[in-house]
Design a protein around this motif. Structure first.
Motif, mmCIF file in Angstrom:
data_model
loop_
_atom_site.group_PDB
_atom_site.id
_atom_site.type_symbol
_atom_site.label_atom_id
_atom_site.label_comp_id
_atom_site.label_asym_id
_atom_site.label_seq_id
_atom_site.Cartn_x
_atom_site.Cartn_y
_atom_site.Cartn_z
ATOM 1 N N ARG A 154 0.834 -1.215 0.000
ATOM 2 C CA ARG A 154 0.000 0.000 0.000
ATOM 3 C C ARG A 154 0.861 1.254 0.000
ATOM 4 O O ARG A 154 0.565 2.219 -0.700
ATOM 5 C CB ARG A 154 -0.934 0.003 1.207
ATOM 6 C CG ARG A 154 -2.194 -0.808 1.019
ATOM 7 C CD ARG A 154 -3.213 -0.557 2.117
ATOM 8 N NE ARG A 154 -2.719 -0.765 3.463
ATOM 9 C CZ ARG A 154 -2.638 -1.942 4.084
ATOM 10 N NH1 ARG A 154 -3.035 -3.034 3.456
ATOM 11 N NH2 ARG A 154 -2.177 -2.039 5.307
ATOM 12 N N GLY A 155 1.919 1.237 0.779
ATOM 13 C CA GLY A 155 2.836 2.374 0.802
ATOM 14 C C GLY A 155 3.480 2.595 -0.548
ATOM 15 O O GLY A 155 3.634 3.741 -0.996
ATOM 16 N N ALA A 161 6.315 9.297 0.161
ATOM 17 C CA ALA A 161 7.576 10.031 0.205
ATOM 18 C C ALA A 161 8.413 9.662 1.428
ATOM 19 O O ALA A 161 9.613 9.451 1.297
ATOM 20 C CB ALA A 161 7.309 11.531 0.159
ATOM 21 N N PRO A 162 7.835 9.571 2.654
ATOM 22 C CA PRO A 162 8.666 9.236 3.811
ATOM 23 C C PRO A 162 9.331 7.869 3.703
ATOM 24 O O PRO A 162 10.372 7.652 4.293
ATOM 25 C CB PRO A 162 7.683 9.245 4.987
ATOM 26 C CG PRO A 162 6.577 10.123 4.545
ATOM 27 C CD PRO A 162 6.491 9.917 3.064
ATOM 28 N N ALA A 163 8.751 6.976 2.925
ATOM 29 C CA ALA A 163 9.332 5.643 2.811
ATOM 30 C C ALA A 163 10.709 5.698 2.176
ATOM 31 O O ALA A 163 11.556 4.868 2.455
ATOM 32 C CB ALA A 163 8.413 4.738 2.002
ATOM 33 N N LYS A 164 10.967 6.702 1.311
ATOM 34 C CA LYS A 164 12.271 6.806 0.665
ATOM 35 C C LYS A 164 13.363 7.153 1.668
ATOM 36 O O LYS A 164 14.516 6.899 1.450
ATOM 37 C CB LYS A 164 12.217 7.847 -0.446
ATOM 38 C CG LYS A 164 11.345 7.390 -1.602
ATOM 39 C CD LYS A 164 11.320 8.382 -2.712
ATOM 40 C CE LYS A 164 10.410 7.879 -3.813
ATOM 41 N NZ LYS A 164 10.332 8.796 -4.927
ATOM 42 N N LYS A 165 12.971 7.753 2.807
ATOM 43 C CA LYS A 165 13.930 8.120 3.836
ATOM 44 C C LYS A 165 14.043 7.047 4.918
ATOM 45 O O LYS A 165 14.782 7.214 5.870
ATOM 46 C CB LYS A 165 13.497 9.429 4.510
ATOM 47 C CG LYS A 165 13.427 10.600 3.568
ATOM 48 C CD LYS A 165 12.938 11.815 4.329
ATOM 49 C CE LYS A 165 12.546 12.924 3.391
ATOM 50 N NZ LYS A 165 11.900 14.019 4.098
ATOM 51 N N ASP A 167 14.905 4.123 7.344
ATOM 52 C CA ASP A 167 16.173 3.502 7.708
ATOM 53 C C ASP A 167 16.105 1.979 7.622
ATOM 54 O O ASP A 167 17.112 1.325 7.491
ATOM 55 C CB ASP A 167 16.569 3.892 9.133
ATOM 56 C CG ASP A 167 16.947 5.363 9.229
ATOM 57 O OD1 ASP A 167 17.413 5.918 8.213
ATOM 58 O OD2 ASP A 167 16.762 5.939 10.313
ATOM 59 N N SER A 168 14.912 1.436 7.750
ATOM 60 C CA SER A 168 14.788 -0.014 7.725
ATOM 61 C C SER A 168 13.524 -0.408 6.992
ATOM 62 O O SER A 168 12.637 0.411 6.762
ATOM 63 C CB SER A 168 14.754 -0.586 9.148
ATOM 64 O OG SER A 168 13.533 -0.252 9.761
ATOM 65 N N ALA A 169 13.447 -1.680 6.650
ATOM 66 C CA ALA A 169 12.270 -2.201 5.954
ATOM 67 C C ALA A 169 11.029 -2.045 6.815
ATOM 68 O O ALA A 169 9.949 -1.775 6.308
ATOM 69 C CB ALA A 169 12.477 -3.663 5.586
ATOM 70 N N ASN A 170 11.153 -2.206 8.109
ATOM 71 C CA ASN A 170 10.001 -2.083 8.994
ATOM 72 C C ASN A 170 9.484 -0.636 8.997
ATOM 73 O O ASN A 170 8.296 -0.407 9.105
ATOM 74 C CB ASN A 170 10.370 -2.539 10.404
ATOM 75 C CG ASN A 170 9.163 -2.962 11.194
ATOM 76 O OD1 ASN A 170 8.147 -3.366 10.627
ATOM 77 N ND2 ASN A 170 9.265 -2.886 12.499
ATOM 78 N N ASP A 171 10.401 0.338 8.864
ATOM 79 C CA ASP A 171 9.983 1.737 8.819
ATOM 80 C C ASP A 171 9.114 2.006 7.596
ATOM 81 O O ASP A 171 8.218 2.825 7.635
ATOM 82 C CB ASP A 171 11.193 2.673 8.785
ATOM 83 C CG ASP A 171 11.967 2.662 10.090
ATOM 84 O OD1 ASP A 171 11.402 2.195 11.107
ATOM 85 O OD2 ASP A 171 13.129 3.109 10.092
ATOM 86 N N VAL A 172 9.389 1.323 6.480
ATOM 87 C CA VAL A 172 8.578 1.496 5.281
ATOM 88 C C VAL A 172 7.146 1.075 5.555
ATOM 89 O O VAL A 172 6.199 1.778 5.226
ATOM 90 C CB VAL A 172 9.168 0.691 4.088
ATOM 91 C CG1 VAL A 172 8.239 0.750 2.902
ATOM 92 C CG2 VAL A 172 10.542 1.226 3.730
ATOM 93 N N GLY A 173 6.976 -0.079 6.195
ATOM 94 C CA GLY A 173 5.639 -0.563 6.543
ATOM 95 C C GLY A 173 4.956 0.381 7.513
ATOM 96 O O GLY A 173 3.783 0.691 7.388
ATOM 97 N N ILE A 174 5.699 0.881 8.496
ATOM 98 C CA ILE A 174 5.132 1.796 9.489
ATOM 99 C C ILE A 174 4.742 3.105 8.830
ATOM 100 O O ILE A 174 3.664 3.649 9.072
ATOM 101 C CB ILE A 174 6.132 2.019 10.648
ATOM 102 C CG1 ILE A 174 6.292 0.730 11.447
ATOM 103 C CG2 ILE A 174 5.694 3.167 11.542
ATOM 104 C CD1 ILE A 174 7.446 0.758 12.422
ATOM 105 N N ALA A 175 5.613 3.635 7.962
ATOM 106 C CA ALA A 175 5.308 4.895 7.281
ATOM 107 C C ALA A 175 4.061 4.758 6.417
ATOM 108 O O ALA A 175 3.204 5.640 6.395
ATOM 109 C CB ALA A 175 6.497 5.336 6.425
#
Length: 186
Positions: A154-155, A161-165, A167-175
């Protein structure tokens, strides 16, 4: 591939989660770098591989633990072994990645484990609670994997945009989850 599953809880979890997991893995593998960058796409893939490896390790260990008692007791007189006249469900699935094949094999092993636990429970070798706990764990593991992959896809779809910044794969899911919540609130 055809996937017959004997236990209804495993079959239900497969029906509910496998298609999304398989499609998500395929999308992340093929197009993840376009949306989150090559480095983050690799981190996401490694996170998914880690989650699948942990499930494989757990179920293989549990299968090894019940095989010996099953072999020992199944040879004894009066051992009752439930038989399945038909699988609880038979699914035709498309596999586009080796990782999806690993996930499918985890489901098959989970099914084998619950079948073995049921046989041991019929013969008072394990408590019926052990079966319920395992069924809950199977659903939780697959739901967690499906939710992680779903949030990530979904992201990517929303071109977060925040997903490009991240730091980790989990941050992408959280963002992606945070942006979904903001969109729902609006």
């Amino acid at each position: 591939a055809t996937v017959p599953l004997n236990e209804r809880v495993v079959a239900s979890a497969f029906e509910r989660f496998f298609a999304g997991i398989e499609t998500g893995i395929h999308v992340i593998t093929k197009r993840g770098d376009l949306f989150v960058g090559e480095k983050n796409a690799e981190q996401i893939q490694q996170t998914i591989v880690g989650k699948v490896a942990a499930m494989e390790e757990r179920i293989n260990k549990q299968l090894d633990q019940v095989k010996v008692p099953m072999e020992l007791h199944s040879a004894s007189e009066g051992f009752m072994k439930p038989t399945y006249t038909n699988p609880a469900a038979t699914h035709q699935v498309q596999l586009r990645t080796k990782l999806a094949l690993r996930v499918m094999n985890v489901f098959k092993k989970q099914d084998e484990f619950v079948v073995t636990l049921n046989a041991l429970a019929w013969n008072d070798e394990v408590e019926p609670d052990a079966i319920e706990k395992e069924e809950q764990l199977i659903k939780k593991e697959m739901r967690d994997l499906a939710n992680f992959i779903g949030r990530t896809v979904r992201g990517m779809r929303n071109k977060v945009a925040p997903a490009k910044k991240a730091d980790s794969a989990n941050d992408v899911g959280i963002a992606s989850e945070q942006l979904t919540e903001k969109a729902e609130a609006a």
